[in-house]
Design a protein around this motif. Sequence first.
Motif, PDB file in Angstrom:
ATOM      1  N   LEU A 376      -4.446  -6.089 -10.308  1.00  0.00           N
ATOM      2  CA  LEU A 376      -3.125  -5.529 -10.546  1.00  0.00           C
ATOM      3  C   LEU A 376      -2.253  -5.714  -9.301  1.00  0.00           C
ATOM      4  CD1 LEU A 376      -2.541  -4.161 -13.309  1.00  0.00           C
ATOM      5  CD2 LEU A 376      -4.959  -4.051 -12.718  1.00  0.00           C
ATOM      6  N   LYS A 377      -0.974  -5.985  -9.547  1.00  0.00           N
ATOM      7  CA  LYS A 377      -0.050  -6.152  -8.431  1.00  0.00           C
ATOM      8  C   LYS A 377       0.196  -4.817  -7.729  1.00  0.00           C
ATOM      9  CE  LYS A 377       3.541  -8.849  -8.819  1.00  0.00           C
ATOM     10  NZ  LYS A 377       4.871  -9.400  -9.216  1.00  0.00           N
ATOM     11  N   GLN A 378       0.295  -3.746  -8.485  1.00  0.00           N
ATOM     12  CA  GLN A 378       0.585  -2.433  -7.913  1.00  0.00           C
ATOM     13  C   GLN A 378      -0.668  -1.819  -7.302  1.00  0.00           C
ATOM     14  OE1 GLN A 378       2.407   0.225 -10.698  1.00  0.00           O
ATOM     15  NE2 GLN A 378       2.562   1.923  -9.245  1.00  0.00           N
ATOM     16  N   TRP A 379      -0.532  -1.260  -6.114  1.00  0.00           N
ATOM     17  CA  TRP A 379      -1.648  -0.569  -5.470  1.00  0.00           C
ATOM     18  C   TRP A 379      -1.724   0.879  -5.952  1.00  0.00           C
ATOM     19  CZ3 TRP A 379      -1.846  -2.049   0.455  1.00  0.00           C
ATOM     20  CH2 TRP A 379      -1.969  -3.442   0.561  1.00  0.00           C
ATOM     21  N   ILE A 380      -2.915   1.428  -5.897  1.00  0.00           N
ATOM     22  CA  ILE A 380      -3.110   2.846  -6.221  1.00  0.00           C
ATOM     23  C   ILE A 380      -2.886   3.649  -4.945  1.00  0.00           C
ATOM     24  CG2 ILE A 380      -4.753   4.591  -6.978  1.00  0.00           C
ATOM     25  CD1 ILE A 380      -6.112   2.375  -8.634  1.00  0.00           C
ATOM     26  N   LYS A 381      -1.888   4.511  -4.973  1.00  0.00           N
ATOM     27  CA  LYS A 381      -1.505   5.262  -3.772  1.00  0.00           C
ATOM     28  C   LYS A 381      -1.849   6.745  -3.934  1.00  0.00           C
ATOM     29  CE  LYS A 381       2.098   1.983  -2.533  1.00  0.00           C
ATOM     30  NZ  LYS A 381       3.527   1.773  -2.219  1.00  0.00           N
ATOM     31  N   PRO A 382      -2.091   7.415  -2.828  1.00  0.00           N
ATOM     32  CA  PRO A 382      -2.473   8.829  -2.892  1.00  0.00           C
ATOM     33  C   PRO A 382      -1.331   9.709  -3.373  1.00  0.00           C
ATOM     34  CG  PRO A 382      -2.189   8.148  -0.611  1.00  0.00           C
ATOM     35  CD  PRO A 382      -2.088   6.912  -1.444  1.00  0.00           C
ATOM     36  N   ALA A 383      -1.716  10.878  -3.866  1.00  0.00           N
ATOM     37  CA  ALA A 383      -0.726  11.813  -4.400  1.00  0.00           C
ATOM     38  C   ALA A 383       0.099  12.459  -3.305  1.00  0.00           C
ATOM     39  CB  ALA A 383      -1.433  12.891  -5.224  1.00  0.00           C
ATOM     40  N   ARG A 384      -0.415  12.482  -2.073  1.00  0.00           N
ATOM     41  CA  ARG A 384       0.303  13.080  -0.941  1.00  0.00           C
ATOM     42  C   ARG A 384      -0.194  12.429   0.340  1.00  0.00           C
ATOM     43  NH1 ARG A 384      -2.641  16.929  -3.661  1.00  0.00           N
ATOM     44  NH2 ARG A 384      -4.522  17.762  -2.673  1.00  0.00           N
ATOM     45  N   ASP A 385       0.412  12.834   1.446  1.00  0.00           N
ATOM     46  CA  ASP A 385       0.029  12.270   2.733  1.00  0.00           C
ATOM     47  C   ASP A 385      -1.455  12.507   3.000  1.00  0.00           C
ATOM     48  OD1 ASP A 385       2.599  11.417   3.187  1.00  0.00           O
ATOM     49  OD2 ASP A 385       3.167  13.192   4.358  1.00  0.00           O
ATOM     50  N   PRO A 386      -2.081  11.585   3.731  1.00  0.00           N
ATOM     51  CA  PRO A 386      -3.515  11.750   3.989  1.00  0.00           C
ATOM     52  C   PRO A 386      -3.801  12.924   4.907  1.00  0.00           C
ATOM     53  CG  PRO A 386      -2.633   9.895   5.229  1.00  0.00           C
ATOM     54  CD  PRO A 386      -1.553  10.341   4.303  1.00  0.00           C
ATOM     55  N   LEU A 387      -5.002  13.471   4.776  1.00  0.00           N
ATOM     56  CA  LEU A 387      -5.493  14.470   5.711  1.00  0.00           C
ATOM     57  C   LEU A 387      -6.092  13.714   6.881  1.00  0.00           C
ATOM     58  CD1 LEU A 387      -7.389  16.747   3.142  1.00  0.00           C
ATOM     59  CD2 LEU A 387      -5.016  16.956   3.891  1.00  0.00           C
ATOM     60  N   LEU A 388      -5.522  13.891   8.053  1.00  0.00           N
ATOM     61  CA  LEU A 388      -5.925  13.115   9.219  1.00  0.00           C
ATOM     62  C   LEU A 388      -6.871  13.920  10.110  1.00  0.00           C
ATOM     63  CD1 LEU A 388      -2.469  11.535  10.148  1.00  0.00           C
ATOM     64  CD2 LEU A 388      -4.273  10.584   8.702  1.00  0.00           C
ATOM     65  N   PHE A 389      -7.895  13.250  10.614  1.00  0.00           N
ATOM     66  CA  PHE A 389      -8.865  13.882  11.504  1.00  0.00           C
ATOM     67  C   PHE A 389      -9.019  12.974  12.720  1.00  0.00           C
ATOM     68  CE2 PHE A 389      -9.831  15.118   7.157  1.00  0.00           C
ATOM     69  CZ  PHE A 389      -9.877  16.498   7.259  1.00  0.00           C
ATOM     70  N   ASP A 390      -8.410  13.373  13.819  1.00  0.00           N
ATOM     71  CA  ASP A 390      -8.278  12.486  14.965  1.00  0.00           C
ATOM     72  C   ASP A 390      -9.598  12.112  15.625  1.00  0.00           C
ATOM     73  OD1 ASP A 390      -5.578  12.486  14.603  1.00  0.00           O
ATOM     74  OD2 ASP A 390      -5.189  14.100  16.014  1.00  0.00           O
ATOM     75  N   HIS A 391     -10.451  13.097  15.878  1.00  0.00           N
ATOM     76  CA  HIS A 391     -11.630  12.791  16.686  1.00  0.00           C
ATOM     77  C   HIS A 391     -12.934  13.256  16.042  1.00  0.00           C
ATOM     78  CE1 HIS A 391     -10.222  16.828  17.810  1.00  0.00           C
ATOM     79  NE2 HIS A 391     -11.478  17.108  18.053  1.00  0.00           N
TER      80      HIS A 391
END
Length: 640
Positions: A376-391
């Motif tokens: 598919l040309k369209q990518w599957i994107k998340p419903a909201r911003d990612p939960l980031l874990f720095d370290h």
Amino acid sequence: MPAWGVSPQFRVMMARRGVHTLLLALLWTTFSGSTLGNHLHKARIRVKSENAEFLRFNTSSGHMIDNLKLIRDPHSVNIYAGSPQGLYMLNPGEHPAVQQVHVPIFEPECKSNPTDCEYKITLLKEGRNGNPLFMCGSRNEDTKCCDVSSENIPVNCTILRHPTQIDEPALHVGDSLYYTVSSRNSEQISKGLYRWTAAGITWTNSRQTEKRNVKILANEGNGSLDGKVYSFFIEQNQNQDLDSDMTLWIPRVSQICMADRGGSKSVLQYRWTSMLTARLFCGDEKKRISYTELLDVAVLEATDWKNTIIYALFKNAYNLRAVCVYKMSDIIRVFTSNTFKDESETFSSTRPGECVEDSRTLSPSFLKFMDRRPELKQWIKPARDPLLFDHHHYTLLQVDRVESKRSGNSHHNVLLMSLNNGKVHKVLEQDGDPFIIAEYEPFQNRTHISSMLLDSTTKKLYVSSNSEVIRIDLQDCSVYGKHCENCVMARDPYCGWSFAMCSAKLGTLQDVTHGNHSVCEKGAPKTSESRTNGKRDLPSSVPRDSKFYLSCPMESQHASYVWDHRGRIRECVSTEQDCLFMIDSMSEKDEGVYECVSSENGYDRTIVRQELLMNSASETRTTRVTSALACLLFLISVIC
């Protein structure tokens, strides 16, 4: 040299952890304390075996097992732990026990030579048709799959003809077994998603690139043509021109129809005719940041399949982790968009990916198009911003839906994430902002967690290393102490304040959203010691001119700690778990009451209260321990 005196708390700490460990911790804290970053990225509390009841199972004395996987018996409390080398059954009931189990799945084939009945377990999953377990084993060139009865007897066995080596993940849907083959097997075997039924095997026409399969999901739908299977996997990036040079992996999702019976004799015979593939995206498009190596997937299924939520754990080329959340409705929408990267062909009758009654009757031109594995040309994107874990280097992921302790039908989602050092984080996921409630340290030493199993009914989490299986009670609320404010500030959806204790009961006081401890002032009964733990040691007598340490446990990693002496505030020397205060040379001005006070979200509490009195005698004796502490004091004074 002046003598050294030590408080009772400090003596206990020294005996428990060892002097050298303490010295290293103090030095490390001195050098690195300013680089720890925002405290909210740390777990609020640490839960060790000393202050929590972890149910511990040893697989056997000194026996190490690789890639131990945990499976729950759907019909009892038993847990199975299996690897290629062996199978164990754990009974965590009234009398916890572990026993090694041998299932003789190749016994009929080796009666003439009983010593040649050994096999490697290649697949282990939850049982079906009333049986506790389903397993596959490989011996020589043969792979045999069986249901396993509660008496550990193999039943309903079948020989898998192709391929003979199979991998996780796997999934049963009715009488069909969906499983995967990854790149570590023979290059001559097609990699990807397979289905075994009594009628035969259907497989994928895979690209011969390195691949890792992560998860299989299925929805049977409401009719014979509704059923879909989704496979989450990553492939090695073969086209660096289109992606950043740092993109080593490409995460994808494939969809196939359960009704797919393969193509005609000339095109796609015994292979998927309905498989479509879409790319997953996790990251920040504006900042051009992406996480592409998919590590694990956890699912919160809903009664209406479109409302199912997918949690996916990723890492990027810089070894940073993120969790992206996808809606099943968005995945379905992308797969029904019918817009492909290759737009050279269009079909008026059957749409690519559409489920049909008999896929063997599809036209040759259509099957040739599907043979190219259209993306598919369209990518599957998340419903909201990612939960980031720095370290935090997370490796595995489980997700639990926890009903609110307050009245109403609200719930909270909790992520349970293993780290590469053998610890486990309990993380509240709310409005896209992760809050690390607790860090569990179930193992005595640093280790690799090979499997996690969540029993969402009993709220128990099982984690396995290569020699142990440990059960963590997610509803053990005693770890938050005996004060309402600490219980509420934990923001743990499993727990709330009930009368005089932190409890997993319903209808308790809690504010998961903000951890606002003011609810305690309104709803909790007042006690005379609401802001102190009541710990008042007898006065300590300290020799004149000696050096002396006071220690205070850091109950919350989100709180700040100071020592109060006659209204004068002194900073801590912080180890990983304790706030220390040092007196350089005991004199009259150092006498009096010392209080260790914690402050968190406007709530102050005295953790330790200790009175010091000076002893006029002067000690000059020195030991190896006190000499080491003297050297440490010199180092701290130079650095600071």
